[in-house]
Design a protein around this motif. Structure first.
Motif, short mmCIF file in Angstrom:
data_model
loop_
_atom_site.label_atom_id
_atom_site.label_comp_id
_atom_site.label_asym_id
_atom_site.label_seq_id
_atom_site.Cartn_x
_atom_site.Cartn_y
_atom_site.Cartn_z
N GLN A 1 -9.17 0.40 2.92
CA GLN A 1 -8.45 -0.88 3.06
C GLN A 1 -7.73 -0.94 4.40
N GLU B 1 -5.83 6.46 -18.99
CA GLU B 1 -6.69 7.61 -18.75
C GLU B 1 -6.05 8.96 -19.09
N GLU C 1 -9.79 4.17 -1.39
CA GLU C 1 -9.77 2.72 -1.21
C GLU C 1 -8.60 2.29 -0.33
N ILE C 2 -7.49 3.00 -0.49
CA ILE C 2 -6.35 2.66 0.38
C ILE C 2 -6.72 2.91 1.84
N GLN D 1 2.19 1.87 -3.40
CA GLN D 1 1.19 2.45 -4.28
C GLN D 1 0.98 3.92 -3.97
N PHE E 1 -8.56 5.85 -5.50
CA PHE E 1 -7.53 4.93 -5.00
C PHE E 1 -7.14 5.31 -3.58
N MET F 1 0.83 -1.20 0.00
CA MET F 1 0.00 0.00 0.00
C MET F 1 0.86 1.25 0.00
N ILE G 1 1.80 7.13 -6.44
CA ILE G 1 0.85 8.20 -6.80
C ILE G 1 1.42 9.56 -6.45
N THR H 1 -8.44 11.18 -10.85
CA THR H 1 -8.26 9.76 -11.18
C THR H 1 -7.90 8.96 -9.93
N TYR H 2 -6.99 9.55 -9.14
CA TYR H 2 -6.44 8.75 -8.04
C TYR H 2 -7.18 8.95 -6.72
#
Lengths: 482, 326
Positions: free
Chosen positions: A170, A97, A166-167, A36, A163, A33, A40, A159-160
Motif C-alpha cells: 500500500q 482466527e 499489504e501495508i 494498524q 497485512f 496505516m 499489530i 495471520t498478520y
C-alpha cells in the motif's frame, strides 16, 4: 465585477486548497496505516509481557516461599496485579482466527494465578509440602505459558503477515499515487495558469490594438474588450474618450465647412458690390438727373417717356439699396415689373410678359436682385435674337412647404450640356447684363441664403424654350447668415 | 497555436487524471480487513481432541469427523497431540488443555498411571469432562465420561475368525503385542486368544516387543528363530506391522505367511492395498470423531445425563488385502 486581484486570490486559494486536501489525505492515510501497524505490534508486545510477567511472578513466589515477609508478599501482589491487567488486555485481542487459542491462553493465565494463590494459602497455613507442590505446578504452568506465547506469536505472525505485506504494498502504491498526483497537479496548474494569464493579457492586447487604431487616427471604430475586470473599465473609459474625440473632430469639420461657406458668400457679395460700384459712376448724380429728365419729359408732354424714366430711376435705386439684404417677394416682384416696363418700351409688341402671382406668398423673404437677372437672361436669350419676339411667363406658386418661382420663355432653349454647365456655374456671364449679376451669382446667393443646394431647376430643350424654377423653402435653413 | 497548447494541456490533464484515479483506486483499496474481534463476554464451547499419533491416516480421519461435527454444532475444536507416540508430549498437551480450562477433552486413551491421574484428579479438579476415543481406559481408573470407539474384543475375535477361515489346516500363529499393553490391546488379545482357543489345530505364540523399530525387528527375529514353522502373524499394535514385515521379507518370501492387523497404524492401509497384509480390521474413525463431539456437546448441554459409561461402540469390519503382488 471580477477584479484581477480577485482572480489572483482565487488562483492562490485553489492551489492552497489542493495542497491541503492532498496533505490531509496522505497524513490521514499514513496515520491509519501506522495505527494498524502499531496495533499489530502491540499484540506481540502484550503477549511477550505475559511471559515475562508470569516468570516474574514465579520468581516472586519463590522469593516469598523462601522468605515470607511483607516485602516479598507485596512484590508478589504487584506482579499478580500486573499479570491480571495484561491478561485482560490479551483477552481483548481475541478475534475470529485466534479465539480458541487466546481463550485457552487467558484461562491458562487464570489457572496459573490460581495455582500461585493456592501456594500462598498453603504457605500461610504452614502446609509447606502442599505449598511447594503448588509452586512446582505453577512453575510448570508458567513454562506452558511461555511455550504457548511462542506458539501464539507464531500463529499471529502468520495471520498478520499478509497485512504487513499489504501495508508495505500500500505504501508503495501511495508513493506511486504521489508521483501521479504531482504530475496531474502540475499539468492542471499550467492549464489553469495559462487560462488565467490569458484572461489578463487578452484584454490588454485588445486595448493595445485599439490604442494603435486611435494612434493611426481612426476614431470611428468602437473599442470592445470582452472581460469584466479593471481592464474592461479602462476600455470603457477609453472608448468614451474616443467617442468624445470623434464627436469633437466632426464638429470642427462642420465648423470649418461653415467658415469656408461664409467666406465664399462674402467673396461673392464683395464681387457683386465691386461690379456695382464699377457700373455706378455716380449713382446719385445719375438718379437725380433721371428724376429731372422725368419731370422735363412730363412737362414736355411726353408722359410715356417720363414713366419710363421713373421706372429706370426706381430700378436704379433698388439696385443701389437692396444688394446686401433680404427683401420680400412683393418688393422683388415690383422691381421686376418696373424692369419689364422698360423692356416693353424697348421691344414693344415683340415682348409678351405674363404673370401669375399667388398673393399668399408675397411676404417670402428672398435675397435682393435675384429675379431681375433671371428675367433679364430670358429677355436676352429669348426676345432679343428673335425677330418675332417672344413670351415670358413669370409665376409664383405655393407648393406645400415651398414657394416655386417659375420664369419661362419660349425662346430657342439650350442643350442638355449647356444646361448642366449653367447649373455648375461653368459659364462666365457675357456682358450685357444691366446689373452685372449673372445666373451663377444668383444661384450661389440663393443657396447660401436658404442653406440648401437644390434651389434651382432648369428645364430646357432646344427650340422649346427654357424654364427656370426656383424652389424656395418657406422656412429658411440653418445656414442663414443674414 | 493557442488552441494547440490548450488541446495538448487538456489531453495531458485527462491522461494524468486517469492514471491518478487508477493509482488512487489501488492505494486506497481497503479489502484487507483484519480478523473480526470477538466481544469479551462471548465465549463459545472449546473442545480439544488429543491424540498420541498426529498425522496418521486413522487419526486424521478421526480429526476430520470431529471437525465436521464441531462445525455442525458451532463449537471450537482443536486437534492437539504428539507425533509418533510421544507420551510425555501427549500428557503435557492434556495438562495444558486442562489448565486452559477447555470445556471438554476428547482424548485417545492411554493406559498409564500418569494419564489416569490426569483424568481422575486434574480433570475432576477443573470439572472438565473427558471422553476417550478409539482406545479406552476403564472407567473405574480414569473416571472418563464415556468411550467412543470400536469394541476391540470383538475386533480381535473377528480377526481370529478370519485367520481360522484362511488356515483351515491349522498352524502356528504369532501374536505380537507391546510390553506395556494398553487396555484396548489387552482386549484385542483377549478376543483373539479366546477365539483361537476353540481351535486346537491352531497354536499361538505370544511375542512381546518394545516400541522402537529395532525392538520390533528383534522380537520378529526371535519369534521366527523360536518358531520356524510359524504360518501366521497377528500384530495387535498396528504400528508393528511395517518393521515386522520388513524383517520377515528379509528372511523369506512374504507370501506364504498370513499377516493380520488393525487399521490404526501409519502404514497398514498402504500395506493392505499392496496385498502384503492379508486382512485387517477396518474401524470407523470419522464416526468416532463425530460421535465423540456429539456426545460431548450433549453432555455439556445437559441433554443426555449421564452418558453411557460402557461406551458407544462404532462399526468394525474385516477388509481383505488385494491379491498379493509377486
Amino acid at each position: 465585477m471580477n477584479t484581477i486581484q480577485k482572480k489572483i486570490w482565487m488562483l492562490a486559494l485553489v492551489v492552497l486548497a489542493m495542497m491541503i486536501a492532498i496533505w490531509l489525505t496522505l497524513t490521514f492515510y499514513n496515520q491509519k496505516m501506522q495505527t494498524q501497524y502499531n496495533d499489530i505490534l502491540q499484540r506481540y508486545l502484550q503477549m511477550n509481557e505475559v511471559t515475562s510477567d508470569s516468570q516474574q511472578m514465579v520468581t516472586d513466589l519463590n522469593n516469598y516461599l523462601l522468605m515470607p515477609s511483607q516485602d516479598t508478599h507485596s512484590q508478589l501482589e504487584n506482579s499478580r496485579e500486573q499479570l491480571l491487567i495484561v491478561q485482560s488486555t490479551v483477552y481483548e485481542l481475541r478475534n475470529v482466527e485466534n479465539e480458541f487459542v487466546l481463550t485457552n491462553y487467558s484461562h491458562l493465565i487464570s489457572s496459573f494465578v490460581e495455582t500461585v494463590d493456592r501456594s500462598i494459602r498453603f504457605q500461610e497455613q504452614e502446609a509447606t509440602e502442599a505449598s511447594l507442590k503448588e509452586f512446582t505446578e505453577a512453575t510448570r504452568i508458567s513454562m506452558y505459558i511461555s511455550e504457548m506465547t511462542l506458539t501464539i506469536i507464531d500463529t499471529e505472525l502468520k495471520t498478520y503477515e499478509r497485512f504487513y505485506r499489504e501495508i508495505i504494498d500500500q505504501s508503495a502504491e501511495l508513493k506511486k499515487l504521489g508521483v501521479w498526483l504531482l504530475l496531474l497537479i502540475t499539468a492542471a496548474l499550467i492549464l489553469f495558469t495559462y487560462f488565467f494569464s490569458m484572461s489578463i493579457t487578452k484584454p490588454i492586447h485588445q486595448l493595445t490594438k485599439a490604442a494603435n487604431e486611435l494612434a493611426k487616427g481612426r476614431f470611428d471604430q468602437a473599442i470592445h474588450v470582452d472581460t469584466n475586470d479593471e481592464i474592461s473599465f479602462l476600455a470603457e473609459t477609453f472608448d468614451h474618450m474616443r467617442g468624445n474625440i470623434n464627436a469633437m473632430i466632426v464638429e470642427i469639420q462642420q465648423k470649418a465647412q461653415l467658415e469656408s461657406e461664409l467666406q465664399d458668400s462674402k467673396l461673392l457679395l464683395q464681387q457683386s458690390q465691386l461690379l456695382n460700384l464699377q457700373s455706378q459712376i455716380n449713382p446719385h448724380f445719375l438718379f437725380n438727373t433721371l428724376n429731372t429728365l422725368s419731370k422735363k419729359a412730363y412737362l414736355d408732354g411726353a408722359e410715356e417717356t417720363s414713366d419710363l424714366i421713373v421706372s429706370v430711376a426706381s430700378l436704379l435705386r433698388y439696385n443701389l439699396k437692396r444688394m446686401d439684404r433680404a427683401v420680400t417677394l412683393s418688393e422683388e416682384a415690383f422691381v421686376l415689373r418696373q424692369y419689364m416696363e422698360i423692356q416693353k418700351a424697348r421691344f414693344s409688341d415683340r415682348l409678351q410678359f405674363f404673370t401669375e402671382l399667388d398673393a399668399a406668398c408675397m411676404n417670402l423673404q428672398i435675397p435682393g436682385l435675384t429675379l431681375q437677372p433671371l428675367i433679364e437672361n430670358a429677355v436676352i436669350h429669348a426676345i432679343e435674337p428673335e425677330e418675332d419676339g417672344g413670351h415670358i411667363w413669370f409665376r409664383i406658386k405655393d407648393v406645400n412647404a415651398e414657394v416655386w418661382i417659375e420664369i419661362e420663355d419660349n425662346g430657342k432653349g439650350m442643350s442638355q450640356e449647356k444646361r448642366l454647365q449653367l447649373l455648375d456655374g461653368a459659364i462666365i456671364p457675357a456682358e450685357g447684363h444691366s446689373t452685372g449679376i449673372g445666373f451663377t451669382n444668383v444661384v450661389k446667393r440663393l443657396q447660401l441664403f436658404y442653406g440648401k443646394e437644390d434651389v434651382v431647376t432648369i428645364e430646357s430643350e432646344i427650340g422649346q424654350g427654357t424654364k427656370i424654377i426656383l424652389k424656395l423653402p418657406k422656412i429658411r435653413g440653418t445656414a442663414n447668415h443674414d | 497555436m493557442r488552441k494547440k497548447v490548450i488541446v495538448v494541456l487538456c489531453s495531458l490533464c485527462v491522461v494524468l487524471g486517469f492514471f491518478t484515479l487508477w493509482s488512487a483506486e489501488g492505494a486506497f483499496r481497503s479489502d484487507w480487513q483484519l480478523p473480526a474481534a470477538i466481544p469479551a463476554d462471548e465465549e463459545s464451547y472449546r473442545l480439544v481432541l488429543i491424540t498420541q499419533e498426529l498425522e496418521t491416516p486413522f487419526w486424521n480421519k478421526v480429526g476430520t469427523g470431529a471437525m465436521t461435527q464441531a462445525a455442525h454444532e458451532q463449537v471450537n475444536l482443536a486437534v492437539w497431540g504428539s507425533y509418533g507416540n510421544n507420551r510425555e508430549d501427549f500428557l503435557k498437551q492434556i495438562e495444558i488443555a486442562l489448565h486452559s480450562k477447555v470445556d471438554g477433552v476428547i482424548v485417545q486413551g492411554l493406559d498409564t498411571e500418569e494419564f489416569k491421574q490426569l483424568t481422575r484428579e486434574k480433570a475432576a479438579f477443573y470439572g472438565i469432562p473427558v471422553i476417550t476415543v478409539a482406545n479406552d481406559v476403564p472407567v473405574e481408573e480414569s473416571l472418563r465420561k464415556t468411550f467412543v470407539g470400536s469394541d476391540h474384543y470383538q475386533a480381535g475375535k473377528m480377526l481370529a475368525e478370519q485367520l481360522i477361515r484362511d488356515m483351515p489346516a491349522g498352524g502356528q500363529t504369532v501374536l505380537m503385542g507391546d510390553i506395556e499393553q494398553e487396555y484396548s490391546q489387552q482386549q484385542r488379545l483377549q478376543g483373539v486368544t479366546e477365539s483361537l482357543a476353540k481351535h486346537d489345530e491352531i497354536s499361538t505364540v505370544y511375542v512381546e516387543s518394545g516400541k522402537s523399530d529395532e525392538d520390533i525387528i528383534t522380537a520378529t527375529q526371535h519369534a521366527l528363530n523360536q518358531n520356524p514353522g510359524v504360518q501366521a502373524f497377528i500384530a495387535l499394535n498396528a504400528n508393528h506391522v511395517g518393521p515386522m514385515m520388513k524383517e520377515i521379507s528379509r528372511r523369506a518370501e512374504l507370501e506364504p505367511y498370513h499377516l493380520y492387523s488393525f487399521d490404526d497404524g501409519a502404514e497398514t492401509a498402504s500395506l493392505l492395498e499392496q496385498g502384503k497384509l492379508d486382512a485387517m480390521i477396518q474401524q470407523s474413525p470419522e464416526l468416532m470423531g463425530e460421535k465423540s463431539v456429539e456426545l460431548m456437546m450433549q453432555w455439556l448441554r445437559n441433554e443426555v445425563v449421564p452418558l453411557d459409561s460402557d461406551g458407544y461402540i462404532t462399526d468394525i469390519r474385516i477388509v481383505k488385502g488385494a491379491v498379493a503382488q509377486p
